[in-house]
Design an enzyme around this catalytic site. Structure first.
Site, PDB file in Angstrom:
ATOM      1  N   ASN A 189      -0.825   2.681  -7.652  1.00 14.00           N
ATOM      2  CA  ASN A 189      -1.229   2.411  -6.260  1.00 14.00           C
ATOM      3  C   ASN A 189      -2.733   2.256  -6.090  1.00 14.00           C
ATOM      4  O   ASN A 189      -3.280   2.548  -5.031  1.00 14.00           O
ATOM      5  CB  ASN A 189      -0.735   3.529  -5.325  1.00 14.00           C
ATOM      6  CG  ASN A 189       0.752   3.738  -5.467  1.00 14.00           C
ATOM      7  OD1 ASN A 189       1.494   2.759  -5.605  1.00 14.00           O
ATOM      8  ND2 ASN A 189       1.195   4.983  -5.468  1.00 14.00           N
ATOM      9  N   ARG A 190      -3.391   1.823  -7.160  1.00 15.62           N
ATOM     10  CA  ARG A 190      -4.851   1.599  -7.116  1.00 15.62           C
ATOM     11  C   ARG A 190      -5.650   2.882  -6.841  1.00 15.62           C
ATOM     12  O   ARG A 190      -6.806   2.831  -6.470  1.00 15.62           O
ATOM     13  CB  ARG A 190      -5.228   0.528  -6.066  1.00 15.62           C
ATOM     14  CG  ARG A 190      -4.566  -0.825  -6.334  1.00 15.62           C
ATOM     15  CD  ARG A 190      -5.093  -1.409  -7.647  1.00 15.62           C
ATOM     16  NE  ARG A 190      -4.521  -2.715  -7.963  1.00 15.62           N
ATOM     17  CZ  ARG A 190      -3.540  -2.924  -8.842  1.00 15.62           C
ATOM     18  NH1 ARG A 190      -2.998  -1.908  -9.512  1.00 15.62           N
ATOM     19  NH2 ARG A 190      -3.119  -4.137  -9.085  1.00 15.62           N
TER      20      ARG A 190
END
Ligand SMILES: Cc1cc2nc3c(=O)[nH]c(=O)nc-3n(C[C@H](O)[C@H](O)[C@H](O)COP(=O)(O)O)c2cc1C
Length: 217
Positions: A189-190
């Site tokens: 999710n970065r």
């Protein structure tokens, strides 16, 4: 183009300060070794960025040829475009991108010339043809065509046939003395992990202690 629209999951394995050695240069050596064990092609390749005295940036790939407590060693032509930029402004940055491992290391610092004996030692370790190439190429200068380049190399090969090749004065090693080393590990999710080590160099080039911080992704 599919390659521009992938959303790869970089995994859950975390990177925390407690997973890293307190000396980032020693930690870098471990990651380099692990990149080698992963069979990453040219794990010692990095993108070196320089800035001229007119604030013009430029980047290119070079190979790391040594790393120790003094810094990161690479070899090149001192009269090349990068060599000229370094002569004007020793501040550089380096990117080691081990993408298939979801890892990146960023190095910032100042470049200094290594002792001539270190340049000689490295030059002498190179294959004969690589040594001759250092004599035959005015790195970064224009040349009319490939044939002219091949001819220049052949002339140098003939000149050094059966002879030892000494290091040209304009070719040798530089060392990046780091003031910042950041370890980056891709996460889902970065929400990536970033741990940055920073230090200062005093007027005599003596470094302070490393300070370590976690950064937001
Ligand atoms: C994988 C790879 C490794 C390279 N290693 C070196 C190197 O160690 N030294 C070097 O001078 N150029 C190396 N080069 C070539 C440089 O990227 C660059 O073309 C050259 O140094 C001239 O750069 P400049 O004109 O910006 O000075 C390498 C290129 C690649 C793609």
């Amino acid at each position: 183009m599919d390659s521009l629209n992938r959303h790869e999951d970089y995994g859950q394995a975390s990177l925390d300060v407690t997973h890293l050695l307190q000396d980032p240069i020693e930690q870098f050596k471990i990651w380099l070794q692990e990149a080698d064990e992963e069979k990453i092609y040219e794990p010692n390749a990095f993108v070196l960025s320089t800035v001229t005295d007119l604030n013009a940036p430029s980047s290119r790939t070079v190979l790391l040829k040594g790393v120790d407590e003094h810094g990161f060693f690479f070899a090149t032509n001192f009269e090349s475009r990068k060599g000229q930029a370094i002569a004007q402004n020793p501040a550089v940055s380096a990117v080691f991108g081990w993408y298939s491992m979801y890892r990146q290391v960023l190095v910032e610092g100042v470049v200094e010339n290594v002792p001539e004996s270190d340049s000689d030692e490295y030059f002498n370790s190179r294959p004969h043809e690589s040594k001759v190439a250092a004599w035959s190429s005015n790195q970064s200068q224009p040349i009319q065509n490939r044939e002219a380049l091949d001819l220049q190399f052949q002339v140098a090969l003939d000149r050094f046939e059966g002879k030892d090749v000494r290091r040209p004065d304009y070719w040798g090693g530089y060392r990046i003395v780091p003031t910042r080393i950041e370890f980056w590990k891709g996460r889902s999710n970065r929400m990536h992990d970033r741990i940055a080590f920073t230090r200062n160099l005093d007027g005599a080039g003596e470094p302070s202690e490393w300070k370590v911080q976690r950064l937001q992704p």
